[in-house]
Each structure stands twice: as structure tokens, then as C-alpha cells.
Design an enzyme around this catalytic site. Structure first.
Site, PDB file in Angstrom:
ATOM      1  N   ARG A 238      -1.611  -8.860  13.617  1.00 30.44           N
ATOM      2  CA  ARG A 238      -2.058  -7.931  12.560  1.00 30.44           C
ATOM      3  C   ARG A 238      -2.813  -8.674  11.461  1.00 30.44           C
ATOM      4  O   ARG A 238      -3.819  -8.183  10.944  1.00 30.44           O
ATOM      5  CB  ARG A 238      -0.856  -7.182  11.965  1.00 30.44           C
ATOM      6  CG  ARG A 238      -0.343  -6.088  12.890  1.00 30.44           C
ATOM      7  CD  ARG A 238       1.092  -5.727  12.615  1.00 30.44           C
ATOM      8  NE  ARG A 238       1.290  -5.056  11.350  1.00 30.44           N
ATOM      9  CZ  ARG A 238       2.475  -4.971  10.742  1.00 30.44           C
ATOM     10  NH1 ARG A 238       3.545  -5.543  11.275  1.00 30.44           N
ATOM     11  NH2 ARG A 238       2.575  -4.325   9.608  1.00 30.44           N
TER      12      ARG A 238
ATOM     13  N   ARG B  46      11.193  -5.547   5.540  1.00 30.50           N
ATOM     14  CA  ARG B  46      10.882  -4.121   5.318  1.00 30.50           C
ATOM     15  C   ARG B  46      11.754  -3.214   6.182  1.00 30.50           C
ATOM     16  O   ARG B  46      11.972  -3.468   7.362  1.00 30.50           O
ATOM     17  CB  ARG B  46       9.407  -3.849   5.643  1.00 30.50           C
ATOM     18  CG  ARG B  46       9.074  -2.355   5.651  1.00 30.50           C
ATOM     19  CD  ARG B  46       7.616  -2.058   5.479  1.00 30.50           C
ATOM     20  NE  ARG B  46       6.788  -2.593   6.534  1.00 30.50           N
ATOM     21  CZ  ARG B  46       5.451  -2.573   6.501  1.00 30.50           C
ATOM     22  NH1 ARG B  46       4.821  -2.042   5.470  1.00 30.50           N
ATOM     23  NH2 ARG B  46       4.756  -3.104   7.489  1.00 30.50           N
TER      24      ARG B  46
ATOM     25  N   ARG C 268     -10.325   0.480   7.833  1.00 29.07           N
ATOM     26  CA  ARG C 268      -9.840  -0.854   8.164  1.00 29.07           C
ATOM     27  C   ARG C 268     -10.924  -1.728   8.781  1.00 29.07           C
ATOM     28  O   ARG C 268     -10.649  -2.857   9.172  1.00 29.07           O
ATOM     29  CB  ARG C 268      -8.675  -0.738   9.151  1.00 29.07           C
ATOM     30  CG  ARG C 268      -7.310  -0.935   8.509  1.00 29.07           C
ATOM     31  CD  ARG C 268      -6.255  -0.823   9.595  1.00 29.07           C
ATOM     32  NE  ARG C 268      -5.039  -1.524   9.276  1.00 29.07           N
ATOM     33  CZ  ARG C 268      -4.001  -0.983   8.671  1.00 29.07           C
ATOM     34  NH1 ARG C 268      -4.036   0.250   8.257  1.00 29.07           N
ATOM     35  NH2 ARG C 268      -2.906  -1.689   8.468  1.00 29.07           N
TER      36      ARG C 268
ATOM     37  N   LYS D 296       0.834  -1.207   0.000  1.00 26.14           N
ATOM     38  CA  LYS D 296       0.000   0.000   0.000  1.00 26.14           C
ATOM     39  C   LYS D 296       0.871   1.262   0.000  1.00 26.14           C
ATOM     40  O   LYS D 296       0.691   2.138  -0.839  1.00 26.14           O
ATOM     41  CB  LYS D 296      -0.929   0.012   1.229  1.00 26.14           C
ATOM     42  CG  LYS D 296      -1.903  -1.152   1.293  1.00 26.14           C
ATOM     43  CD  LYS D 296      -2.837  -1.050   2.484  1.00 26.14           C
ATOM     44  CE  LYS D 296      -2.160  -1.160   3.842  1.00 26.14           C
ATOM     45  NZ  LYS D 296      -1.491  -2.456   4.095  1.00 26.14           N
TER      46      LYS D 296
ATOM     47  N   ARG E  60      10.454  -1.196  11.640  1.00 23.71           N
ATOM     48  CA  ARG E  60       9.328  -0.855  12.507  1.00 23.71           C
ATOM     49  C   ARG E  60       9.222  -1.861  13.652  1.00 23.71           C
ATOM     50  O   ARG E  60       9.414  -3.050  13.451  1.00 23.71           O
ATOM     51  CB  ARG E  60       8.025  -0.873  11.694  1.00 23.71           C
ATOM     52  CG  ARG E  60       7.720   0.451  11.017  1.00 23.71           C
ATOM     53  CD  ARG E  60       6.623   0.351  10.001  1.00 23.71           C
ATOM     54  NE  ARG E  60       5.433  -0.342  10.468  1.00 23.71           N
ATOM     55  CZ  ARG E  60       4.314  -0.481   9.735  1.00 23.71           C
ATOM     56  NH1 ARG E  60       4.265   0.027   8.506  1.00 23.71           N
ATOM     57  NH2 ARG E  60       3.285  -1.124  10.210  1.00 23.71           N
TER      58      ARG E  60
HETATM   59  P1  ADP Z   1       0.743  -1.856   7.287  1.00 21.24           P
HETATM   60  O1  ADP Z   1       1.427  -0.937   6.315  1.00 21.24           O
HETATM   61  O2  ADP Z   1       1.634  -2.942   7.739  1.00 21.24           O
HETATM   62  O3  ADP Z   1      -0.579  -2.313   6.778  1.00 21.24           O
HETATM   63  P2  ADP Z   1       0.047   0.565   8.727  1.00 21.24           P
HETATM   64  O4  ADP Z   1       1.226   1.434   8.730  1.00 21.24           O
HETATM   65  O5  ADP Z   1      -1.047   0.885   7.772  1.00 21.24           O
HETATM   66  O6  ADP Z   1       0.494  -0.967   8.579  1.00 21.24           O
HETATM   67  O7  ADP Z   1      -0.584   0.501  10.182  1.00 21.24           O
HETATM   68  C1  ADP Z   1       0.211   0.182  11.294  1.00 21.24           C
HETATM   69  C2  ADP Z   1      -0.676   0.056  12.527  1.00 21.24           C
HETATM   70  O8  ADP Z   1      -1.330   1.309  12.773  1.00 21.24           O
HETATM   71  C3  ADP Z   1      -1.810  -0.950  12.405  1.00 21.24           C
HETATM   72  O9  ADP Z   1      -1.398  -2.273  12.720  1.00 21.24           O
HETATM   73  C4  ADP Z   1      -2.820  -0.396  13.417  1.00 21.24           C
HETATM   74  O10 ADP Z   1      -2.425  -0.708  14.729  1.00 21.24           O
HETATM   75  C5  ADP Z   1      -2.652   1.110  13.235  1.00 21.24           C
HETATM   76  N1  ADP Z   1      -3.592   1.623  12.216  1.00 21.24           N
HETATM   77  C6  ADP Z   1      -3.288   2.117  10.988  1.00 21.24           C
HETATM   78  N2  ADP Z   1      -4.389   2.490  10.327  1.00 21.24           N
HETATM   79  C7  ADP Z   1      -5.446   2.216  11.152  1.00 21.24           C
HETATM   80  C8  ADP Z   1      -6.870   2.346  11.051  1.00 21.24           C
HETATM   81  N3  ADP Z   1      -7.443   2.809   9.937  1.00 21.24           N
HETATM   82  N4  ADP Z   1      -7.620   1.955  12.114  1.00 21.24           N
HETATM   83  C9  ADP Z   1      -7.070   1.484  13.236  1.00 21.24           C
HETATM   84  N5  ADP Z   1      -5.744   1.311  13.396  1.00 21.24           N
HETATM   85  C10 ADP Z   1      -4.929   1.671  12.374  1.00 21.24           C
HETATM   86  P1  ADP Z   2       2.035  -1.935   3.168  1.00 19.44           P
HETATM   87  O1  ADP Z   2       2.011  -0.425   3.221  1.00 19.44           O
HETATM   88  O2  ADP Z   2       0.845  -2.506   2.473  1.00 19.44           O
HETATM   89  O3  ADP Z   2       2.246  -2.568   4.512  1.00 19.44           O
HETATM   90  P2  ADP Z   2       4.647  -1.609   1.876  1.00 19.44           P
HETATM   91  O4  ADP Z   2       4.407  -0.707   0.711  1.00 19.44           O
HETATM   92  O5  ADP Z   2       5.329  -1.032   3.061  1.00 19.44           O
HETATM   93  O6  ADP Z   2       3.278  -2.365   2.269  1.00 19.44           O
HETATM   94  O7  ADP Z   2       5.470  -2.863   1.325  1.00 19.44           O
HETATM   95  C1  ADP Z   2       5.851  -3.935   2.205  1.00 19.44           C
HETATM   96  C2  ADP Z   2       7.273  -4.390   1.845  1.00 19.44           C
HETATM   97  O8  ADP Z   2       7.245  -5.066   0.572  1.00 19.44           O
HETATM   98  C3  ADP Z   2       8.271  -3.250   1.699  1.00 19.44           C
HETATM   99  O9  ADP Z   2       9.503  -3.711   2.200  1.00 19.44           O
HETATM  100  C4  ADP Z   2       8.341  -3.014   0.186  1.00 19.44           C
HETATM  101  O10 ADP Z   2       9.622  -2.541  -0.178  1.00 19.44           O
HETATM  102  C5  ADP Z   2       8.083  -4.400  -0.393  1.00 19.44           C
HETATM  103  N1  ADP Z   2       7.291  -4.403  -1.655  1.00 19.44           N
HETATM  104  C6  ADP Z   2       6.115  -3.755  -1.863  1.00 19.44           C
HETATM  105  N2  ADP Z   2       5.637  -4.001  -3.098  1.00 19.44           N
HETATM  106  C7  ADP Z   2       6.520  -4.834  -3.692  1.00 19.44           C
HETATM  107  C8  ADP Z   2       6.576  -5.474  -4.997  1.00 19.44           C
HETATM  108  N3  ADP Z   2       5.603  -5.304  -5.910  1.00 19.44           N
HETATM  109  N4  ADP Z   2       7.612  -6.293  -5.256  1.00 19.44           N
HETATM  110  C9  ADP Z   2       8.578  -6.479  -4.325  1.00 19.44           C
HETATM  111  N5  ADP Z   2       8.592  -5.922  -3.099  1.00 19.44           N
HETATM  112  C10 ADP Z   2       7.577  -5.106  -2.770  1.00 19.44           C
END
Ligand code: ADP
Ligand code: ADP
Ligand code: ZN
Length: 216
Positions: free
Chosen positions: A172, A128, A89, A14, A161
Site C-alpha cells: 500500500r 488500528r 488516488r 483521513k 482490517r
Molecule cells: P487507508 O485508510 O488505509 O488509506 P482506504 O480505506 O482508503 O485505506 O482504502 C483501502 C483500500 O481500498 C486501498 O488500499 C485500495 O485497495 C482500495 N481503494 C480505496 N480507495 C481507492 C481509490 N480511490 N482507488 C483505487 N483503490 C482504492
Molecule cells: P486513514 O483513513 O488515513 O488510513 P485513520 O483515520 O483510520 O487513517 O487513522 C489511522 C489510525 O491512526 C487509527 O487507528 C486512528 O485511531 C489513529 N490516529 C489517526 N489520527 C491520529 C492522531 N492525530 N493521533 C493519534 N492517533 C491517530
């Protein structure tokens, strides 16, 4: 108005894709996760509250999260569009968002769902690394920065992180299946959901997204 929700499980890509879309279409990238991490970094009361949930892999309570998004979307830079990453979410957040959209006249027009297999998610999360300064995500194998440990975009330091460990990831993913996955059916029934294969090469993936957003 180009208003997009980017959905997907933790590690689906994302943040990575959101940065590209936001810069291509010149719309603000609104990541609730980034907003919480910023508050934690600045040791604000919001940060203190959020970290207790985030460190357990649980969702931050809806009242807090919804209020934060409402305030952010009301700002003038969202008048021509915006990209939501990590919000909504759960169903309650989606319903609140639709109400906010009506109130401030900024309805959602695209929901893009990144589909990625769970075994890939585990690799992605464990490898990551994120920029301390601008939040840009990298990966120790698939998306290395040109200089180890340093952000290509801003020169900031990369870190892992606290919630990117195997145990927190388990909760998660549990939260994702329980609370977030039902949004797929929710948006499908509103005819706005588009599935995209999130495990493809990033350039191919981005072209697919541009194809979906064509005409904007
Ligand atoms: P990821 O990229 O791994 O999906 P995020 O950075 O989006 O994780 O979110 C990290 C954490 O922040 C989540 O596990 C949750 O605890 C909190 N969080 C993020 N967005 C939301 C939301 N829309 N509602 C509730 N908690 C959230
Ligand atoms: P999210 O916000 O959904 O948690 P991230 O954008 O942070 O996901 O991506 C999660 C991990 O996967 C990061 O380390 C990123 O560099 C890697 N990644 C994301 N998309 C791709 C892809 N299409 N191919 C390879 N690695 C990827
Ligand atoms: Zn950076």
C-alpha cells in the site's frame, strides 16, 4: 458549496478527521475504502472484485472506482458540498474528478493533505481497529474506545482490517508513493493544496482545518 478532498498516506488520519469535518459542516463523508468494505461485507459483485485488489494492497481499477464516485456525487445530498476521503488516488482519477465536477457543477474547492512520517504510519496501521457497523476508526493505544472492542458511536464490534498487516501495508505504501503522491504536485500547481501536520493532537489538528475552511 464546501467540497473537500482529504489526502494522505494509509494511516495518516483521513477517516478520523473526515468524520469530524463531515459532522461539523454537515456534509456527506465519501470514503471509497468504506464503500468497498461495505460491498465486501454484502458479498456483492463489486465487493468480490474489490477484495482481490484490496487484499494485495493494490488500487482497485479506475473504471470501477471512478464510476462509483460519479454515481455517489450525483446524489442530491452532495448538492451543498461533500468530503472525499481516499479519492482521488492517482492522476487519472483526479482528472476524471475534475471532469465530473464540471459536468455536475460540483467543483472541488479545498484539498487538504495530511502529512505524517512513515514510522508513525506503521504504528497507526498495526494498532488500528475499525467498527464493523459504522466504519469508525480506533487505535489500541492512541484512540481507545471507552469499552474495549466496542464502538463508542454505535455500539458495533471493533475488528482489525484484513489489509492492516505489515506485508500488505508495504505494497500500500509502494502504491501510495508511486500513484498517489504525485497528486501533491498536481494540486499544488492548481493552487488548492493545503498541507496539515497529521501527527499532532486531534483537537489541534481540527482547529487548523477549521481555520483553513473559515469563511464557509
Ligand atoms: P487507508 O485508510 O488505509 O488509506 P482506504 O480505506 O482508503 O485505506 O482504502 C483501502 C483500500 O481500498 C486501498 O488500499 C485500495 O485497495 C482500495 N481503494 C480505496 N480507495 C481507492 C481509490 N480511490 N482507488 C483505487 N483503490 C482504492
Ligand atoms: P486513514 O483513513 O488515513 O488510513 P485513520 O483515520 O483510520 O487513517 O487513522 C489511522 C489510525 O491512526 C487509527 O487507528 C486512528 O485511531 C489513529 N490516529 C489517526 N489520527 C491520529 C492522531 N492525530 N493521533 C493519534 N492517533 C491517530
Ligand atoms: Zn460504530
Amino acid at each position: 458549496m464546501l467540497s473537500i478532498i482529504l489526502m494522505g498516506p494509509p494511516g495518516a488520519g483521513k477517516g478520523t478527521n473526515a468524520k469530524r469535518i463531515a459532522s461539523e459542516y454537515k456534509i456527506p463523508h465519501i470514503s471509497t475504502g468504506d464503500m468497498f468494505r461495505e460491498a465486501i461485507k454484502n458479498k456483492t459483485p463489486l465487493g468480490e472484485l474489490a477484495s482481490s485488489y484490496i487484499n494485495q494492497g493494490l488500487l482497485v481499477p479506475d473504471e470501477v472506482t471512478i464510476g462509483l464516485v460519479k454515481e455517489r456525487l450525483s446524489k442530491a445530498d452532495c448538492d451543498k458540498g461533500f468530503l472525499l476521503d481516499g479519492f482521488p488516488r492517482n492522476i487519472a482519477q483526479a482528472e476524471a474528478l475534475s471532469k465530473i465536477g464540471e459536468e455536475i457543477k460540483k467543483p472541488i474547492n479545498y484539498v487538504i493533505n495530511l502529512v505524517v512520517d512513515e514510522t508513525i504510519l506503521i504504528d497507526r496501521i498495526s494498532g488500528r481497529r475499525v467498527c464493523k457497523t459504522c466504519g469508525a476508526p480506533y487505535h489500541i493505544k492512541t484512540m481507545k474506545p471507552s469499552k474495549e472492542g466496542i464502538c463508542d458511536l454505535c455500539g458495533g464490534e471493533l475488528y482489525q482490517r484484513k489489509d492492516d498487516n505489515e506485508e500488505t501495508l508495504k505494497s500500500r505504501l509502494h502504491e501510495y508513493h508511486l500513484q498517489t503522491e504525485p497528486l501533491i504536485e498536481y494540486y499544488k500547481s492548481l493552487n488548492v493544496l493545503r498541507d496539515v501536520n497529521g501527527s499532532q493532537d486531534l483537537d489541534v489538528l481540527f482547529n487548523e482545518i477549521k481555520e483553513i475552511l473559515k469563511g464557509e
